[in-house]
Design an enzyme around this catalytic site. Structure first.
Site, PDB file in Angstrom:
ATOM      1  N   GLU A 102      -9.913  -2.071   5.083  1.00 18.40           N
ATOM      2  CA  GLU A 102     -10.627  -1.782   6.446  1.00 18.40           C
ATOM      3  C   GLU A 102     -11.749  -2.477   6.624  1.00 18.40           C
ATOM      4  OE1 GLU A 102      -9.207   0.153   8.480  1.00 18.40           O
ATOM      5  OE2 GLU A 102      -8.410   1.993   7.605  1.00 18.40           O
ATOM      6  N   ASP A 109       0.878  -1.218   0.010  1.00 19.91           N
ATOM      7  CA  ASP A 109       0.096  -0.105   0.136  1.00 19.91           C
ATOM      8  C   ASP A 109       1.002   1.241   0.175  1.00 19.91           C
ATOM      9  OD1 ASP A 109       0.833  -0.421   2.634  1.00 19.91           O
ATOM     10  OD2 ASP A 109      -1.126  -0.712   3.370  1.00 19.91           O
ATOM     11  N   HIS A 168      -7.668  -4.751   9.988  1.00 20.43           N
ATOM     12  CA  HIS A 168      -7.115  -4.597   8.666  1.00 20.43           C
ATOM     13  C   HIS A 168      -5.839  -5.147   8.137  1.00 20.43           C
ATOM     14  CE1 HIS A 168      -5.492  -0.669   9.817  1.00 20.43           C
ATOM     15  NE2 HIS A 168      -4.239  -1.257   9.187  1.00 20.43           N
ATOM     16  N   ASN A 213      -7.835  -3.225  14.097  1.00 21.28           N
ATOM     17  CA  ASN A 213      -9.427  -3.601  13.696  1.00 21.28           C
ATOM     18  C   ASN A 213      -9.531  -4.517  12.798  1.00 21.28           C
ATOM     19  OD1 ASN A 213      -8.326  -2.104  11.373  1.00 21.28           O
ATOM     20  ND2 ASN A 213     -10.043  -0.502  11.339  1.00 21.28           N
TER      21      ASN A 213
HETATM   22  C1  GLP Z   1      -0.872   0.320   8.747  1.00 21.95           C
HETATM   23  C2  GLP Z   1      -0.496  -0.414   7.435  1.00 21.95           C
HETATM   24  C3  GLP Z   1      -0.730  -2.014   7.299  1.00 21.95           C
HETATM   25  C4  GLP Z   1       0.032  -2.466   8.686  1.00 21.95           C
HETATM   26  C5  GLP Z   1      -0.675  -2.011   9.912  1.00 21.95           C
HETATM   27  C6  GLP Z   1      -0.284  -2.158  11.156  1.00 21.95           C
HETATM   28  O1  GLP Z   1      -2.054   0.760   8.527  1.00 21.95           O
HETATM   29  N1  GLP Z   1      -0.986   0.129   6.161  1.00 21.95           N
HETATM   30  O2  GLP Z   1      -0.033  -2.581   6.280  1.00 21.95           O
HETATM   31  O3  GLP Z   1       0.087  -3.831   8.802  1.00 21.95           O
HETATM   32  O4  GLP Z   1      -0.863  -0.674  10.022  1.00 21.95           O
HETATM   33  O5  GLP Z   1       0.734  -1.748  11.607  1.00 21.95           O
HETATM   34  P1  GLP Z   1       1.705  -1.709  12.807  1.00 21.95           P
HETATM   35  O6  GLP Z   1       2.919  -2.893  12.427  1.00 21.95           O
HETATM   36  O7  GLP Z   1       2.675  -0.389  12.944  1.00 21.95           O
HETATM   37  O8  GLP Z   1       1.038  -1.971  14.123  1.00 21.95           O
END
Ligand code: GLP
Length: 245
Positions: free
Chosen positions: A143, A67, A138, A136
């Site tokens: 989402e 992304d 995702h 959540n």
């Molecule tokens: C973001 C990214 C995801 C990631 C998620 C969790 O929104 N777009 O790809 O897996 O958050 O992030 P973290 O690893 O910092 O908890």
């Protein structure tokens, strides 16, 4: 799904890096699906060290990131392009032309998204897709929704995600409200999926992903249907998962 239960974040990072290294060693022209966020930073660090020790060679590796924020240029320090350069690409010998992220500055977003999915398939598909897990449920920026969105697409971020990700920005207002993300279909087409999770704050999301119904309200729950998923998580993140699961 195979679950590796590790003691802590360092253990999760080490295991994930070892799995990615094994993939690259056994198939030097692997196509990697990569992720951002705090979860993969430790694994990327180990991959860099292995490269520096001469144990890994990235010259034939290609990558596709999950992304990118909409409206942030590659050189913006909050963009995922920048994050990937800083944490991985600047320190290894991947060829720049083999690195792919969705272009958050593209004018024709629909074309950008369909070209992205097409290129992945043209090159043979992703061998292993690394994923983090949002609070959540995702994955990427998919989402919770009423339906599973299929290919790469533009998404409006939820307030929860904007707030969670604001820790990396100077002000909450600076967090982009939209992003381009691989869709659930793009992710599910990967041959293997490696999802890494650490911390008690993710325990509920892990429970919903593994023990709950498969529902677009918890996007990661779709992984229950993928034939080749490895979950690497620490004890805190796995606290609601029975030992015999
Ligand atoms: C973001 C990214 C995801 C990631 C998620 C969790 O929104 N777009 O790809 O897996 O958050 O992030 P973290 O690893 O910092 O908890």
């Amino acid at each position: 799904m195979y679950i590796y239960k590790e003691k802590d974040y360092a253990g999760v990072s080490r295991r994930a890096a070892n799995i990615l290294s094994a993939q690259i060693i056994s198939k030097p022209d692997s196509i990697l699906g990569l992720a951002t966020g705090s979860s993969p930073i430790g694994a990327y660090k180990q991959l860099v060290e292995s490269y520096q020790n001469g144990d890994l060679d990235f010259t034939k590796v290609r990558s596709f990131n999950l992304d990118e924020y909409r409206g942030l240029a590659d050189d913006n320090s909050n963009s995922y392009h920048f994050f990937m350069n800083q944490n991985l690409f600047a320190h290894i010998n991947m060829k720049p032309e083999n690195v792919h992220l969705p272009n958050g500055m593209a004018e024709d977003i629909e074309k950008e998204c369909s070209d992205y999915d097409e290129l992945i398939q043209e090159l043979g598909g992703i061998d292993i897709q690394l994923l983090g897990l949002g609070h959540n449920g995702h994955i990427g920026f998919n989402e919770p929704d009423e339906a599973f969105i299929t290919g790469t697409h533009l998404v409006k971020l939820t307030q929860k995600t904007i707030e969670a990700n604001s820790r990396l920005f100077s002000r909450l207002e600076d967090v982009p409200r939209e992003a381009l993300t691989m869709g659930i279909k793009s992710i599910m087409l990967s041959k293997r999926i490696l999802i890494i999770v650490s911390g008690e704050d993710k325990a509920e999301a892990v429970k919903n992903m593994l023990l709950g119904p498969v529902t677009p309200k918890v996007p990661a729950s779709i992984l229950q249907l993928h034939p080749n998923v490895i979950l690497v998580a620490d004890e805190d993140a796995l606290k609601y998962i029975p030992a015999n699961f």
